[in-house]
Design a protein around this motif. Structure first.
Motif, PDB file in Angstrom:
ATOM      1  N   PHE A  98       0.824  -1.214   0.000  1.00 13.67           N
ATOM      2  CA  PHE A  98       0.000   0.000   0.000  1.00 13.67           C
ATOM      3  C   PHE A  98       0.855   1.260   0.000  1.00 13.67           C
ATOM      4  O   PHE A  98       2.008   1.249   0.431  1.00 13.67           O
ATOM      5  N   TRP A  99       0.268   2.316  -0.540  1.00 14.02           N
ATOM      6  CA  TRP A  99       0.803   3.666  -0.434  1.00 14.02           C
ATOM      7  C   TRP A  99      -0.094   4.450   0.521  1.00 14.02           C
ATOM      8  O   TRP A  99      -1.285   4.167   0.650  1.00 14.02           O
ATOM      9  N   THR A 100       0.491   5.477   1.141  1.00 15.98           N
ATOM     10  CA  THR A 100      -0.290   6.409   1.949  1.00 15.98           C
ATOM     11  C   THR A 100      -0.152   7.805   1.354  1.00 15.98           C
ATOM     12  O   THR A 100       0.960   8.319   1.203  1.00 15.98           O
ATOM     13  N   LYS A 101      -1.287   8.392   0.993  1.00 17.87           N
ATOM     14  CA  LYS A 101      -1.293   9.755   0.445  1.00 17.87           C
ATOM     15  C   LYS A 101      -1.159  10.746   1.588  1.00 17.87           C
ATOM     16  O   LYS A 101      -1.897  10.687   2.580  1.00 17.87           O
ATOM     17  N   LEU A 102      -0.204  11.659   1.451  1.00 12.54           N
ATOM     18  CA  LEU A 102       0.049  12.660   2.478  1.00 12.54           C
ATOM     19  C   LEU A 102      -0.536  13.999   2.054  1.00 12.54           C
ATOM     20  O   LEU A 102      -1.001  14.156   0.918  1.00 12.54           O
ATOM     21  N   SER A 103      -0.508  14.960   2.946  1.00 14.97           N
ATOM     22  CA  SER A 103      -1.001  16.296   2.577  1.00 14.97           C
ATOM     23  C   SER A 103      -0.190  16.866   1.421  1.00 14.97           C
ATOM     24  O   SER A 103      -0.667  17.647   0.617  1.00 14.97           O
ATOM     25  N   SER A 104       1.081  16.444   1.357  1.00 14.75           N
ATOM     26  CA  SER A 104       1.937  16.793   0.227  1.00 14.75           C
ATOM     27  C   SER A 104       2.790  15.578  -0.104  1.00 14.75           C
ATOM     28  O   SER A 104       3.692  15.220   0.656  1.00 14.75           O
ATOM     29  N   GLY A 105       2.467  14.926  -1.199  1.00 20.02           N
ATOM     30  CA  GLY A 105       3.245  13.786  -1.638  1.00 20.02           C
ATOM     31  C   GLY A 105       2.722  12.458  -1.144  1.00 20.02           C
ATOM     32  O   GLY A 105       1.560  12.328  -0.722  1.00 20.02           O
ATOM     33  N   TRP A 106       3.616  11.439  -1.178  1.00 16.12           N
ATOM     34  CA  TRP A 106       3.226  10.061  -0.900  1.00 16.12           C
ATOM     35  C   TRP A 106       4.261   9.356  -0.026  1.00 16.12           C
ATOM     36  O   TRP A 106       5.456   9.565  -0.187  1.00 16.12           O
ATOM     37  N   ASP A 107       3.762   8.493   0.849  1.00 19.03           N
ATOM     38  CA  ASP A 107       4.600   7.614   1.645  1.00 19.03           C
ATOM     39  C   ASP A 107       4.562   6.233   0.985  1.00 19.03           C
ATOM     40  O   ASP A 107       3.516   5.577   0.940  1.00 19.03           O
ATOM     41  N   LEU A 108       5.714   5.783   0.456  1.00 14.40           N
ATOM     42  CA  LEU A 108       5.802   4.497  -0.235  1.00 14.40           C
ATOM     43  C   LEU A 108       6.455   3.420   0.629  1.00 14.40           C
ATOM     44  O   LEU A 108       6.815   2.361   0.115  1.00 14.40           O
ATOM     45  N   THR A 109       6.593   3.666   1.930  1.00 12.01           N
ATOM     46  CA  THR A 109       7.350   2.746   2.789  1.00 12.01           C
ATOM     47  C   THR A 109       6.554   1.521   3.227  1.00 12.01           C
ATOM     48  O   THR A 109       7.112   0.615   3.825  1.00 12.01           O
TER      49      THR A 109
ATOM     50  N   ILE B 260       8.215  12.050  -2.331  1.00 14.09           N
ATOM     51  CA  ILE B 260       7.917  10.660  -2.007  1.00 14.09           C
ATOM     52  C   ILE B 260       8.841  10.215  -0.878  1.00 14.09           C
ATOM     53  O   ILE B 260       9.989  10.639  -0.812  1.00 14.09           O
ATOM     54  N   ILE B 261       8.300   9.393   0.016  1.00 14.19           N
ATOM     55  CA  ILE B 261       9.089   8.815   1.101  1.00 14.19           C
ATOM     56  C   ILE B 261       9.354   7.361   0.744  1.00 14.19           C
ATOM     57  O   ILE B 261       8.407   6.596   0.512  1.00 14.19           O
ATOM     58  N   ILE B 262      10.625   6.980   0.667  1.00  8.74           N
ATOM     59  CA  ILE B 262      10.982   5.620   0.270  1.00  8.74           C
ATOM     60  C   ILE B 262      11.698   4.907   1.402  1.00  8.74           C
ATOM     61  O   ILE B 262      12.296   5.542   2.275  1.00  8.74           O
ATOM     62  N   GLN B 263      11.635   3.593   1.374  1.00 10.42           N
ATOM     63  CA  GLN B 263      12.381   2.750   2.304  1.00 10.42           C
ATOM     64  C   GLN B 263      13.611   2.231   1.551  1.00 10.42           C
ATOM     65  O   GLN B 263      13.487   1.441   0.618  1.00 10.42           O
ATOM     66  N   PRO B 264      14.829   2.667   1.927  1.00 10.64           N
ATOM     67  CA  PRO B 264      16.015   2.265   1.165  1.00 10.64           C
ATOM     68  C   PRO B 264      16.234   0.760   1.110  1.00 10.64           C
ATOM     69  O   PRO B 264      16.781   0.249   0.133  1.00 10.64           O
ATOM     70  N   ASN B 265      15.802   0.023   2.134  1.00  9.10           N
ATOM     71  CA  ASN B 265      15.959  -1.431   2.119  1.00  9.10           C
ATOM     72  C   ASN B 265      15.084  -2.108   1.069  1.00  9.10           C
ATOM     73  O   ASN B 265      15.272  -3.288   0.772  1.00  9.10           O
ATOM     74  N   LYS B 266      14.143  -1.339   0.511  1.00  7.59           N
ATOM     75  CA  LYS B 266      13.221  -1.906  -0.474  1.00  7.59           C
ATOM     76  C   LYS B 266      13.285  -1.170  -1.811  1.00  7.59           C
ATOM     77  O   LYS B 266      12.386  -1.295  -2.639  1.00  7.59           O
TER      78      LYS B 266
END
Length: 310
Positions: free
Chosen positions: A36-47, A65-71
Motif C-alpha cells: 500500500f501507499w499512503t497519500k500525504l497532505s503533500s506527496g506520498w509515503d511508499l514505505t 515521495i518517502i521511500i524505504q532504502p531497504n526496499k
C-alpha cells in the motif's frame, strides 16, 4: 499459525482499520495490508509502514515521495558497447549521460540502495526461441544471418581507452578487439561501456550491485525474469530507472515493472534514445502517470544527506 501472526503484525502497519475485504477504511491508503501507499497532505509515503531510515525525495510533480532504502533499487538498462561505442555506431547521447549515471550510481550505493544492471545477454537457447519480429529488428543487412548471435568482427581501439575508436589523433599503442557475437552473453559488445564496466564489475564484487541478463527489450517481461526473481526474494517495492533507449528497453522494463505492482520512477538525465524527441515526451508523460519522473539532480541532495557517517 505463522501466517496469522504475520497478518496481525501487518495490520498494525497499515493506517486505519481493515474491512472484511482486507482494505483500509482510511481513504488516503491505496492498496492492501501487504502492499500500500499512503497519500500525504503533500506527496506520498511508499514505505508500506516500514519507516526506519526512510528517505524523503523531492519530485518535480506529485511529490515528495518517502521511500524505504531497504526496499528500493536503481535499475540501469542496456548501457552496453553495442548501443554506445562509437565504432559500433553507438548513440552519442547515450555516451553523454554516463558521467551523470556514475554519479547517480554512487549516490544510491552510498545511501544503502542496490544498483541493478539488466542487459542483453543471450544464450544459444534464446536464439532458438527468438521471435521473428525481434530477429528482424536487430538485423544489420536485412537477413536473419546478420541478426542476434552473428559475428560482429573486430575493431581497433587505443589500449589506454578501449571505449573510444583509434584515430590518427589518439595517443599510444592500439589493439584489435574481437567484438563478439551480437548481444551474446559474455561477448565484448554486450559489456557495459566505458567507466560503467568498472562500476558494474566492482559493484558486483562488493555486493552492492547485481547483474541480470535479459533476452527481450524488457528486463521484467513474461511470468518472470532473473531480475524479477531477485526483486521478489529481496522484498523490493520501489524502482528507479535509467539507461538506453528510454522509449524502448527502459520504457519496456519500467512498464512491465508497473504492471507487476512496483513503484516506478524514471530518471530522465540518466536516460537517452536515438528516437525522435516525441518518443521521449511520450515516455515522460506516461511515466508521470504511472509513477514519477525526475532528474537525478532533483534527488541528489536528499540522497547525500541520507548517507550515514562511517
Amino acid at each position: 499459525m505463522k501466517l496469522l501472526y504475520a497478518l496481525s503484525i501487518l495490520v498494525h502497519l497499515i493506517p486505519g482499520s481493515l474491512s472484511q475485504s482486507g482494505l483500509s477504511s482510511n481513504p488516503q491508503v491505496f492498496g492492501n495490508v501487504f502492499n500500500f501507499w499512503t497519500k500525504l497532505s503533500s506527496g506520498w509515503d511508499l514505505t508500506r509502514g516500514d519507516k526506519a531510515n526512510a528517505i524523503t525525495l523531492p519530485m518535480p510533480r506529485n511529490g515528495p515521495i518517502i521511500i524505504q532504502p531497504n526496499k528500493t533499487a536503481l535499475v540501469i538498462i542496456d548501457m552496453q558497447n553495442f548501443f554506445l561505442h562509437e565504432s559500433l555506431g553507438g548513440d552519442p547521447l547515450g555516451r553523454a549521460i554516463v558521467p551523470t549515471t556514475v554519479d547517480t550510481i554512487h549516490a544510491f550505493r552510498n545511501a544503502g540502495m542496490p544498483v541493478l544492471w539488466t542487459n542483453w545477454g543471450l544464450t544459444e537457447f534464446d536464439l532458438v526461441n527468438m521471435p521473428p519480429a525481434f530477429i528482424n529488428g536487430f538485423t544489420s543487412d536485412g537477413t536473419s544471418v546478420k541478426s542476434f548471435g552473428s559475428d560482429m568482427g573486430t575493431i581497433v581501439v587505443p589500449k589506454s581507452d578501449p571505449s573510444v575508436p583509434a584515430t590518427s589523433r589518439t595517443q599510444g599503442a592500439n589493439e584489435t578487439i574481437a567484438v563478439g557475437r551480437k548481444l551474446m552473453r559474455a561477448s565484448w559488445n554486450a559489456q557495459p561501456w566505458g567507466a560503467l564496466l568498472t562500476e558494474q564489475v566492482q559493484g558486483v564484487a562488493k555486493g552492492t550491485d547485481f547483474y541480470f541478463n535479459k533476452n527481450r527489450l524488457s528486463g521484467m517481461w513474461g511470468p518472470g525474469t532473473p531480475m524479477q526473481t531477485w526483486l521478489q526474494d529481496n522484498s523490493m517495492t520501489t524502482l528507479f530507472f535509467g539507461g538506453v533507449n528510454i522509449d524502448q528497453c527502459v520504457w519496456g522494463t519500467l512498464l512491465d515493472s508497473y504492471y507487476k505492482g512496483y513503484d516506478v520512477i524514471l530518471l530522465d538525465d540518466i536516460s537517452a534514445t536515438t528516437s525522435p524527441i516525441g518518443a521521449t515526451q511520450m515516455v515522460d508523460y506516461n511515466a508521470g502517470l504511472n509513477g514519477w519522473r525526475a532528474n537525478s539532480t532533483d534527488i541528489m541532495g536528499a540522497l547525500k544527506s541520507a548517507v550515514k557517517p562511517k
